[in-house]
Design a protein around this motif. Structure first.
Motif, short mmCIF file in Angstrom:
data_model
loop_
_atom_site.label_atom_id
_atom_site.label_comp_id
_atom_site.label_asym_id
_atom_site.label_seq_id
_atom_site.Cartn_x
_atom_site.Cartn_y
_atom_site.Cartn_z
N ASP A 193 0.86 -1.18 0.00
CA ASP A 193 0.00 0.00 0.00
C ASP A 193 0.90 1.24 0.00
O ASP A 193 1.71 1.42 0.91
CB ASP A 193 -0.90 -0.01 1.24
N LEU A 194 0.76 2.09 -1.01
CA LEU A 194 1.63 3.26 -1.14
C LEU A 194 1.36 4.31 -0.07
O LEU A 194 2.21 5.17 0.18
CB LEU A 194 1.48 3.88 -2.52
N ALA A 195 0.22 4.25 0.58
CA ALA A 195 -0.08 5.23 1.63
C ALA A 195 0.59 4.84 2.95
O ALA A 195 1.19 5.67 3.63
CB ALA A 195 -1.58 5.38 1.83
N THR A 196 0.51 3.57 3.30
CA THR A 196 1.07 3.12 4.59
C THR A 196 2.45 2.50 4.45
O THR A 196 3.14 2.31 5.45
CB THR A 196 0.13 2.08 5.21
N ARG A 197 2.84 2.18 3.19
CA ARG A 197 4.12 1.51 2.92
C ARG A 197 4.19 0.15 3.62
O ARG A 197 5.26 -0.31 4.01
CB ARG A 197 5.31 2.38 3.37
N GLU A 198 3.06 -0.51 3.77
CA GLU A 198 2.99 -1.82 4.38
C GLU A 198 2.62 -2.86 3.33
O GLU A 198 1.88 -2.58 2.39
CB GLU A 198 1.95 -1.84 5.51
N ILE A 199 3.14 -4.09 3.52
CA ILE A 199 2.72 -5.21 2.69
C ILE A 199 1.34 -5.64 3.19
O ILE A 199 1.20 -6.14 4.32
CB ILE A 199 3.70 -6.39 2.79
N VAL A 200 0.34 -5.44 2.38
CA VAL A 200 -1.03 -5.73 2.82
C VAL A 200 -1.54 -7.05 2.27
O VAL A 200 -2.58 -7.54 2.72
CB VAL A 200 -1.97 -4.58 2.41
N GLY A 201 -0.85 -7.62 1.33
CA GLY A 201 -1.27 -8.90 0.78
C GLY A 201 -0.09 -9.66 0.22
O GLY A 201 0.80 -9.08 -0.40
N TYR A 202 -0.09 -10.97 0.45
CA TYR A 202 0.99 -11.80 -0.09
C TYR A 202 0.48 -13.22 -0.26
O TYR A 202 -0.51 -13.63 0.37
CB TYR A 202 2.23 -11.78 0.80
N ALA A 203 1.16 -13.98 -1.10
CA ALA A 203 0.83 -15.39 -1.31
C ALA A 203 2.09 -16.10 -1.76
O ALA A 203 2.94 -15.52 -2.46
CB ALA A 203 -0.29 -15.56 -2.33
N MET A 204 2.23 -17.36 -1.37
CA MET A 204 3.39 -18.17 -1.76
C MET A 204 2.90 -19.48 -2.37
O MET A 204 1.88 -20.04 -1.96
CB MET A 204 4.27 -18.47 -0.54
N ALA A 205 3.66 -19.95 -3.37
CA ALA A 205 3.29 -21.21 -4.03
C ALA A 205 4.50 -21.73 -4.80
O ALA A 205 5.50 -21.04 -4.96
CB ALA A 205 2.09 -21.01 -4.96
N GLY A 206 4.37 -22.95 -5.27
CA GLY A 206 5.44 -23.54 -6.08
C GLY A 206 5.29 -23.20 -7.55
O GLY A 206 5.94 -23.82 -8.40
N HIS A 207 4.46 -22.24 -7.90
CA HIS A 207 4.26 -21.80 -9.28
C HIS A 207 4.12 -20.29 -9.28
O HIS A 207 3.99 -19.65 -8.23
CB HIS A 207 3.00 -22.44 -9.88
N HIS A 208 4.14 -19.66 -10.46
CA HIS A 208 3.90 -18.23 -10.55
C HIS A 208 2.83 -17.94 -11.60
O HIS A 208 2.97 -17.10 -12.46
CB HIS A 208 5.19 -17.44 -10.82
N ARG A 209 1.74 -18.69 -11.48
CA ARG A 209 0.60 -18.45 -12.36
C ARG A 209 -0.23 -17.29 -11.81
O ARG A 209 0.02 -16.78 -10.73
CB ARG A 209 -0.24 -19.73 -12.48
N ALA A 210 -1.26 -16.91 -12.58
CA ALA A 210 -2.08 -15.75 -12.21
C ALA A 210 -2.76 -15.93 -10.87
O ALA A 210 -2.99 -14.97 -10.13
CB ALA A 210 -3.13 -15.49 -13.31
N SER A 211 -3.10 -17.19 -10.51
CA SER A 211 -3.78 -17.42 -9.24
C SER A 211 -2.93 -17.00 -8.05
O SER A 211 -3.47 -16.61 -7.00
CB SER A 211 -4.15 -18.90 -9.12
#
Length: 220
Positions: A155-173
């Protein structure tokens, strides 16, 4: 075979060489030939041990990063005339290894079939209100089980990571999962703009607009 030669050499003070050679079925001429070359072999082993010590010192001085090419170059710089293959052999025998730079993996692959999304952020990476501007990217981490991919939204206002996800692929999901977390944690506002490069995953391989509950998010 060398073990038999050494046995004869050790026992020749107690038994005749002829008898010992006959007992182990080795020709006397072969033993005498081995004995004549033993002094030069010992000299080579001593020289290899000395060189291995020099290589170990150079390797430690490089913070254990130098491999064969750099070690060989350092030895030549110090005036040591030594064959590169010999350096390679001694380093392998001593299990001295340099750091191999990993080949860079590119995650940005533009989708040539997709219509380019407009740049809604205009290089203005500032926001006054949280939930109005996000920027995101994908990175990768080497693990013992393979590559692990991480997608994040900031978030550019708070400079915080507000969402993340990890997986063994880098597809759109992977990206949409991180975006859903961002919506739940940061409360994205209607018209919120999310910005990334033009890679096909972060472009989500679909249109440049994606609807989330309570917000319409544009991908730049």
């Amino acid at each position: 075979m060398s073990a038999l030669y050494r046995f004869i050499h050790a026992e020749k003070a107690n038994q005749p060489v002829t008898l010992l050679c006959r007992a182990v079925k080795i020709a006397r001429s072969s033993y005498y030939s081995w004995r004549e070359g033993e002094a030069s072999r010992q000299a080579r082993r001593a020289a290899d041990e000395a060189l291995a010590h020099e290589i170990a010192v150079l390797h430690i001085a490089s913070r254990k990063t130098y491999g064969v090419p750099r070690i060989h170059a350092e030895l030549q710089h110090l005036g040591r005339r030594v064959n590169r293959k010999r350096v390679d052999r001694i380093m392998r025998q001593a299990d001295i290894q340099g750091v191999t730079r990993r080949k860079r993996r590119s995650l940005t692959r533009a989708d040539k079939k997709a219509r380019p999304a407009p740049d809604l952020i205009g290089r203005d990476f500032h926001a006054e209100t949280p939930g109005t501007k996000l920027v995101g990217d994908i990175t990768y981490l080497p693990t013992a089980e393979g590559w692990l991919y991480l997608a994040c939204w900031l978030d550019l206002a708070t400079r915080e990571i507000v969402g993340y996800a990890m997986a063994g692929h880098h597809r759109a999901s992977l990206v949409t999962d991180a975006l859903k977390m961002a919506h739940g944690r940061a409360g994205l506002r209607p018209g919120c703009v999310i910005h990334s490069d033009r890679g096909s995953e972060l472009g989500l391989n679909r249109s440049s607009q994606h609807r989330l509950p309570g917000a319409i998010v544009g991908v730049c």
